[in-house]
Scaffold this active site. Structure first.
Site, PDB file in Angstrom:
ATOM      1  N   LYS A   9      -0.495 -29.248  -9.995  1.00 42.51           N
ATOM      2  CA  LYS A   9      -0.922 -29.587 -11.349  1.00 42.51           C
ATOM      3  C   LYS A   9      -1.014 -28.328 -12.227  1.00 42.51           C
ATOM      4  CE  LYS A   9      -3.550 -33.626  -9.700  1.00 42.51           C
ATOM      5  NZ  LYS A   9      -4.845 -34.361  -9.784  1.00 42.51           N
ATOM      6  N   TYR A  50       0.188 -42.340 -13.593  1.00 43.16           N
ATOM      7  CA  TYR A  50      -1.176 -42.803 -13.318  1.00 43.16           C
ATOM      8  C   TYR A  50      -1.402 -44.212 -13.862  1.00 43.16           C
ATOM      9  CZ  TYR A  50      -2.876 -38.284 -11.528  1.00 43.16           C
ATOM     10  OH  TYR A  50      -3.107 -37.158 -10.767  1.00 43.16           O
ATOM     11  N   PHE A  58     -12.348 -42.368 -18.241  1.00 39.67           N
ATOM     12  CA  PHE A  58     -12.078 -40.937 -18.110  1.00 39.67           C
ATOM     13  C   PHE A  58     -10.606 -40.577 -18.269  1.00 39.67           C
ATOM     14  CE2 PHE A  58     -10.087 -41.271 -14.003  1.00 39.67           C
ATOM     15  CZ  PHE A  58     -10.748 -42.279 -13.316  1.00 39.67           C
ATOM     16  N   ARG A  86      -2.382 -35.872   2.267  1.00 44.92           N
ATOM     17  CA  ARG A  86      -3.660 -36.240   1.653  1.00 44.92           C
ATOM     18  C   ARG A  86      -4.812 -35.482   2.330  1.00 44.92           C
ATOM     19  NH1 ARG A  86      -4.053 -39.140  -3.019  1.00 44.92           N
ATOM     20  NH2 ARG A  86      -6.112 -39.702  -2.255  1.00 44.92           N
ATOM     21  N   THR A  92     -10.862 -35.975  -3.572  1.00 47.69           N
ATOM     22  CA  THR A  92     -10.561 -35.927  -5.007  1.00 47.69           C
ATOM     23  C   THR A  92     -11.518 -35.007  -5.759  1.00 47.69           C
ATOM     24  OG1 THR A  92      -9.752 -38.216  -4.883  1.00 47.69           O
ATOM     25  CG2 THR A  92     -10.352 -37.368  -7.069  1.00 47.69           C
ATOM     26  N   ARG A 103      -7.944 -28.353  -2.004  1.00 50.29           N
ATOM     27  CA  ARG A 103      -8.988 -28.521  -3.019  1.00 50.29           C
ATOM     28  C   ARG A 103     -10.289 -27.838  -2.590  1.00 50.29           C
ATOM     29  NH1 ARG A 103      -7.512 -34.915  -4.085  1.00 50.29           N
ATOM     30  NH2 ARG A 103      -5.966 -34.590  -5.723  1.00 50.29           N
ATOM     31  N   ASN A 118      -7.974 -30.489  -9.855  1.00 48.64           N
ATOM     32  CA  ASN A 118      -8.001 -30.347  -8.401  1.00 48.64           C
ATOM     33  C   ASN A 118      -6.665 -29.919  -7.783  1.00 48.64           C
ATOM     34  OD1 ASN A 118      -6.727 -32.770  -8.751  1.00 48.64           O
ATOM     35  ND2 ASN A 118      -8.369 -34.030  -7.898  1.00 48.64           N
ATOM     36  N   HIS A 121      -1.543 -33.115  -6.373  1.00 52.48           N
ATOM     37  CA  HIS A 121      -1.434 -34.573  -6.242  1.00 52.48           C
ATOM     38  C   HIS A 121      -0.610 -34.886  -5.013  1.00 52.48           C
ATOM     39  CE1 HIS A 121      -0.417 -38.760  -7.060  1.00 52.48           C
ATOM     40  NE2 HIS A 121       0.826 -38.438  -6.757  1.00 52.48           N
ATOM     41  N   GLU A 132       6.777 -43.075  -7.126  1.00 45.63           N
ATOM     42  CA  GLU A 132       6.616 -41.772  -7.781  1.00 45.63           C
ATOM     43  C   GLU A 132       7.881 -40.916  -7.632  1.00 45.63           C
ATOM     44  OE1 GLU A 132       2.901 -40.329  -6.150  1.00 45.63           O
ATOM     45  OE2 GLU A 132       1.797 -42.005  -7.051  1.00 45.63           O
TER      46      GLU A 132
HETATM   47  P1  DAT Z   1      -6.430 -38.427  -5.969  1.00 40.19           P
HETATM   48  O1  DAT Z   1      -5.851 -37.384  -6.893  1.00 40.19           O
HETATM   49  O2  DAT Z   1      -7.308 -37.809  -4.922  1.00 40.19           O
HETATM   50  O3  DAT Z   1      -5.380 -39.351  -5.421  1.00 40.19           O
HETATM   51  P2  DAT Z   1      -7.088 -40.608  -7.792  1.00 40.19           P
HETATM   52  O4  DAT Z   1      -5.679 -41.068  -7.615  1.00 40.19           O
HETATM   53  O5  DAT Z   1      -8.179 -41.592  -7.566  1.00 40.19           O
HETATM   54  O6  DAT Z   1      -7.398 -39.331  -6.862  1.00 40.19           O
HETATM   55  O7  DAT Z   1      -7.266 -40.047  -9.268  1.00 40.19           O
HETATM   56  C1  DAT Z   1      -6.273 -39.250  -9.856  1.00 40.19           C
HETATM   57  C2  DAT Z   1      -6.922 -38.108 -10.568  1.00 40.19           C
HETATM   58  O8  DAT Z   1      -7.763 -38.589 -11.604  1.00 40.19           O
HETATM   59  C3  DAT Z   1      -7.824 -37.287  -9.656  1.00 40.19           C
HETATM   60  O9  DAT Z   1      -7.117 -36.267  -8.989  1.00 40.19           O
HETATM   61  C4  DAT Z   1      -8.845 -36.751 -10.606  1.00 40.19           C
HETATM   62  C5  DAT Z   1      -8.973 -37.837 -11.643  1.00 40.19           C
HETATM   63  N1  DAT Z   1     -10.116 -38.731 -11.386  1.00 40.19           N
HETATM   64  C6  DAT Z   1     -10.194 -39.686 -10.421  1.00 40.19           C
HETATM   65  N2  DAT Z   1     -11.365 -40.322 -10.465  1.00 40.19           N
HETATM   66  C7  DAT Z   1     -12.055 -39.775 -11.502  1.00 40.19           C
HETATM   67  C8  DAT Z   1     -13.335 -39.993 -12.073  1.00 40.19           C
HETATM   68  N3  DAT Z   1     -14.168 -40.952 -11.621  1.00 40.19           N
HETATM   69  N4  DAT Z   1     -13.700 -39.216 -13.125  1.00 40.19           N
HETATM   70  C9  DAT Z   1     -12.879 -38.276 -13.611  1.00 40.19           C
HETATM   71  N5  DAT Z   1     -11.644 -38.023 -13.132  1.00 40.19           N
HETATM   72  C10 DAT Z   1     -11.253 -38.761 -12.088  1.00 40.19           C
HETATM   73 MG    MG Z   2      -4.115 -40.729  -6.356  1.00 34.68          MG
END
Ligand code: DAT
Ligand code: MG
Length: 140
Positions: A9, A50, A58, A86, A92, A103, A118, A121, A132
């Site tokens: 990222k 996403y 958020f 992962r 996350t 991370r 973080n 991805h 993706e």
């Molecule tokens: P990951 O990146 O571990 O797969 P995710 O797919 O649930 O996590 O979410 C994608 C990204 O969005 C994550 O890296 C950070 C952000 N994110 C996820 N949940 C969040 C939250 N509750 N508040 C703020 N940002 C969030």
């Molecule tokens: Mg994810």
């Protein structure tokens, strides 16, 4: 062989962590299938990436963060690479990510009103990996 899609990222690229992330992939024995440095992605592309999160409160902060600078995108392959990558990424939320994970070793918990930054991805299932890879590398 199983494949997964990853992103380094904008925070990872800005902080000069590309080499260390790629080193972990190679060290673990995964094969690099594709690897590209890309200019900051468009909002449209990030929204598609996403798609499961766009309606969350958020999400606008995530979009701003993900479009804030260059990223590295890639595809890696290997046995159980989806779940293994992962695990290598870690949780996350940086404050929950264990030491030894990317991370957990490099990301800091958000301060003030910034979003979660973080570093990396990784696709979370075979279906997301296929979707993706097609989205970012145009494989139909
Ligand atoms: P990951 O990146 O571990 O797969 P995710 O797919 O649930 O996590 O979410 C994608 C990204 O969005 C994550 O890296 C950070 C952000 N994110 C996820 N949940 C969040 C939250 N509750 N508040 C703020 N940002 C969030
Ligand atoms: Mg994810």
């Amino acid at each position: 062989m199983e494949k997964t899609f990853f992103i380094i990222k904008p925070d990872g690229v800005k902080r000069g962590l590309v080499g260390q992330v790629l080193q972990r992939i190679e060290q673990r024995g995964f094969q690099l299938e594709k690897l590209e440095l890309r200019p900051a992605p468009s909002s449209e592309l990030v929204d598609q990436h996403y798609e499961a999160l766009v309606d969350k409160a958020f999400y606008p902060l995530i979009r701003d963060f993900m479009t804030s600078g260059p990223i590295v995108v890639g595809v890696i392959s290997g046995p159980q690479v989806i779940s293994c990558w992962r695990k290598m990424m870690g949780a996350t939320r940086p404050e929950e990510a264990l030491p030894g994970t990317i991370r957990g070793d490099f990301a800091q918990a958000p301060q003030g009103d910034e979003t979660i930054q973080n570093i990396v991805h990784g696709s979370d299932s075979p279906e997301s990996a296929a979707r993706e890879i097609a989205l970012w590398f145009g494989e139909k």
